[in-house]
Design a protein around this motif. Structure first.
Motif, short mmCIF file in Angstrom:
data_model
loop_
_atom_site.label_atom_id
_atom_site.label_comp_id
_atom_site.label_asym_id
_atom_site.label_seq_id
_atom_site.Cartn_x
_atom_site.Cartn_y
_atom_site.Cartn_z
N UNK A 364 0.46 -1.33 -0.02
CA UNK A 364 0.37 0.21 0.20
C UNK A 364 1.37 1.30 -0.01
N UNK A 365 2.40 0.89 0.29
CA UNK A 365 3.05 2.18 0.60
C UNK A 365 3.12 3.34 -0.67
N UNK A 366 3.49 2.54 -1.88
CA UNK A 366 3.16 3.62 -3.29
C UNK A 366 2.32 4.17 -3.58
N UNK A 683 13.03 1.71 0.15
CA UNK A 683 11.60 1.76 1.00
C UNK A 683 11.57 3.96 1.03
N UNK A 684 12.38 4.47 1.07
CA UNK A 684 12.82 5.55 0.84
C UNK A 684 11.88 6.29 -0.68
N UNK A 685 13.13 5.55 -1.47
CA UNK A 685 12.69 5.75 -2.67
C UNK A 685 11.64 5.09 -3.58
N UNK A 686 11.83 3.61 -3.24
CA UNK A 686 10.91 3.33 -4.34
C UNK A 686 9.39 3.24 -3.48
N UNK A 687 9.47 3.68 -2.51
CA UNK A 687 8.44 3.02 -1.68
C UNK A 687 7.53 4.42 -1.39
#
Length: 742
Positions: A364-366, A683-687
């Motif tokens: 669900x992050x993105x 995490x920080x970049x892709x999500x």
């Protein structure tokens, strides 16, 4: 509806499918060939393989030129030097006869140019030997004929025989300098490798849900690493490789090999669930996911090609070692993995274990980041910016023997010398004045002027008197710094001697001054690396831009990929600086106090991370390209299998992080930096950062100028098999089949 066309066997995916099916149908043959090849490489590597050694001498550098001048005119004073440190509870003069015999035995060794005794010469000379006032600690200075990378193992055997009578008399003997490097045992990275494999197995079990499905990636990756290291050892017989090369190759080989096998197995299990036979499913998996593996492996290889841009053989060797590991990992994934999948068949689903979640559940992050882009964009940039702050204070340097494990002879020799003669005794600087072009009548005046200038040098503990070479053309002296070789003050002293002191010493004469020795060579090495680091980073970011541009043909989406790569690199270097150079976490990692960041670590770290990050971006964006929007906004969650991508990132980060247990501090720096970089990218970049940017850019992300569209023609990248239908998302309206909802 017309049936989809059969894949063209002349296309790359057709060849990959045939390769995968052949390996699956002839699994026993493939496995036997791999095992036989592996055994042959290991036998050859053990019998005629080379050795790893660090060579910091740069062609054309002042330290290299100075060594060549000194060797040409004073052979016994030139060459790389090692120390044999002697320590006993009674004065060494009581074993003067044994010391004289040891010096004679050392001088007779074929690899030794000269050997200076620690005992003072006869009283009729003014020289003093390297001996403490109480006479209990001293050292031989042994100068070797060849470079460390060209020395064989028989050198140490000869030195051991020469020192045996002293050891028998109760004298403690430790090896320092070049001899300490030769005596240093091969880095024991097995604890880190075992921890990395254990972490990878746990992540694979949680993601795959089957013991066999989790074991295949780990087994094939280990086989690829062993084969790659064997080939690297064979190449080492002809080309010099740095001591850090096997560790870098192992890290990349495990990470790339496990990830590549994981993608293939995930697609293979999908096709098995659809009812395909095992061999057919393996071939279809290689045809579809195999192209992704090749693309990601190619991205890593392109990034590693940035290492030779520094023009330094040391880094070129590291790049070749890493590239060899990547190639071996890809070959293993495309041949051995389908063979094992064909051999296991549907038994790959046996020995099930509980899984925390389904592999097909979308993260669900993105999607949250796409719905609320500005908070996620600002938060991601702030996190990366804070981690980047320490990178601005990066001070590349070199680690001396004081950073070695206490059990090594080099560390023990370092501690003995520092306690007896001061920390600068571990990094003496050789001063060379070439007066070949000075007339004979003017040479005494030049020598007097040089003695006056060199007699008062701030930052030095002592400077030996200038000694002429046998032909009188060269003067040489040894300056001992007040600080250890890895201290910034020693680097400053080296530069001041080269740029200020020696030019004043030869002012008014046709003479040249040089600062040489192992410490000066490392200072030149680090200075060149620091000067070329910005160029290498620009090249790596540019390669990331071109890779994404060629795949997606969108200028802005390629720009965001390059920006994300640059931010990730800077943040990873910042963490390494904070932990080691600032000393925030060094003691927890077995490093006593702040230490400089080894000069080659930032370059190697950026090259590997740029390749891994670009491969991750290509993998995440490749499903978007076939459905590139024309009249609608692009989907904000491009990843087809977030659980597989997340599992691959965790596996890679775990493998890298386990190398902080290495005995080599430089390997610890690389392991920590690579693990942090992979986790930040996943995490920080892709999500957060990428979905937020795609949401804000919308259709503009895919804008391409007309001239670029003609220069980069579109290709149909679709997989061999049509994509599996996905269930409709709850928040999206369901349209008619084949018609996207508005």
């Amino acid at each position: 509806m017309s049936s989809p066309k059969a894949p063209d066997r002349r296309r790359p995916e057709g060849a990959l499918r045939r390769l995968g099916e052949w390996c699956a149908r002839h699994a026993v043959v493939v496995v036997v060939l791999w095992l036989v090849g592996l055994a042959a490489v290991q036998v050859l590597q053990r019998t005629c393989g080379g050795r790893y050694a660090d060579d910091f001498w740069l062609p054309g550098a002042q330290s290299t030129v100075g060594r060549a001048v000194l060797t040409a005119h004073h052979p016994t004073a030139g060459g790389d030097a090692g120390q044999l440190v002697l320590h006993t509870d009674r004065p060494l003069t009581e074993v003067a006869g044994r010391i004289a015999n040891a010096r004679a035995a050392l001088a007779r060794l074929p690899a030794v140019r000269s050997a200076q005794s620690p005992l003072p010469p006869p009283p009729n000379t003014a020289r003093t030997g390297p001996l403490t006032a109480d006479g209990r600690t001293g050292y031989f200075t042994v100068r070797l004929r060849d470079r460390p990378a060209d020395l064989g193992t028989d050198v140490l055997a000869g030195v051991d025989r020469a020192m045996a009578p002293l050891r028998a008399a109760g004298v403690r003997v430790e090896y320092g300098g070049v001899l300490g490097d030769l005596a240093r045992p091969a880095g024991d990275d097995r604890p880190g490798e075992l921890v990395g494999c254990a972490v990878a197995l746990l992540v694979l079990l949680a993601g795959c849900g089957s013991v066999l499905a989790a074991g295949v990636p780990l087994l094939t990756a280990l086989i690829g690493v062993v084969g790659g290291l064997g080939c690297l050892g064979l190449l080492g017989a002809a080309f010099p490789f740095a001591t850090v090369s096997p560790a870098v190759a192992t890290m990349l080989g495990l990470g790339v090999g496990i990830d590549a096998a994981l993608f293939l197995i995930a697609r293979h299990r999908q096709y098995l669930a659809d009812g395909a036979p095992a061999a057919v499913a393996a071939g279809r998996a290689v045809a579809s996911s195999g192209r992704t593996v090749l693309r990601c492996g190619g991205a890593v290889l392109l990034a590693l090609a940035g290492l030779p841009l520094a023009g330094i053989g040391f880094l070129t060797g590291v790049g070749v070692a890493a590239a060899l590991a990547v190639v071996t990992a890809v070959l293993t994934a495309l041949t051995l993995v389908p063979a094992l999948l064909g051999l296991l068949g549907r038994r790959i689903e046996r020995f099930r274990v509980p899984r925390p979640g389904a592999a097909g559940v979308r993260a669900p992050g993105p999607r949250r980041a796409a719905r609320h882009p500005w908070p996620y964009l600002v938060g991601a940039v702030l996190v990366l910016a804070v981690l980047t702050v320490p990178a601005w204070s990066l001070r590349p340097g070199h680690l001396d023997e004081g950073a070695d494990p206490p059990s090594s002879t080099g560390r023990r020799a370092h501690d003995l010398l520092a306690a007896a003669f001061g920390p600068g005794a571990n990094g003496p600087l050789t001063l060379v004045i070439d007066r070949t072009a000075v007339p004979e009548a003017d040479r005494p005046a030049l020598a007097d002027q040089a003695r006056r200038v060199l007699g008062r040098i701030p930052g030095t503990a002592a400077v030996t008197p200038l000694r002429p070479s046998p032909d009188g053309a060269v003067l040489s002296a040894t300056a001992q710094p007040l600080t250890a070789p890895q201290d910034a003050a020693t680097t400053t002293l080296t530069r001041r001697l080269r740029d200020s002191v020696l030019p004043r010493a030869v002012r008014g004469y046709e003479a040249h001054g040089y600062v040489t020795g192992a410490t000066a060579a490392r200072v030149d090495f680090v200075a060149l690396l620091a000067a070329r680091l910005p160029l290498i980073i620009v090249a790596l970011v540019g390669l990331a831009f071109l890779n994404v541009l060629l795949l997606c043909r969108g200028v802005l989406i390629a720009v965001q990929a390059a920006v994300c790569t640059g931010l990730t690199l800077a943040a990873s270097v910042g963490v390494v600086v904070a932990v080691f150079q600032w000393g925030w976490g060094g003691p927890a990692l077995g490093v006593a106090g702040p230490v400089p960041v080894e000069g080659h670590v930032p370059v190697t770290l950026c090259a590997v991370l740029a390749g891994v990050g670009t491969g991750s971006a290509l993998l995440a964006l490749s499903p978007v390209r076939p459905r590139r929007p024309r009249h609608a906004d692009p989907p904000q969650d491009p990843s087809p299998a977030p659980a597989v991508l997340a599992g691959a990132a965790l596996v890679t980060a775990g493998v890298f992080a386990a190398f902080v247990l290495s005995d080599d501090v430089a390997v610890r720096m690389l392991g920590l930096g690579l693990a942090v970089g992979v986790l930040l990218d996943a995490t920080v970049v892709r999500l957060a950062l990428v979905p937020a940017l795609l949401a804000l850019l919308g259709r503009r992300a895919w804008w391409t100028p007309w001239w670029l569209a003609r220069a980069v023609p579109a290709r149909a990248p679709g997989p061999v098999d049509p994509p599996r239908p996905e269930p409709p998302r709850p928040e999206e309206p369901v349209g008619q089949p084949g018609v996207p909802p508005r």
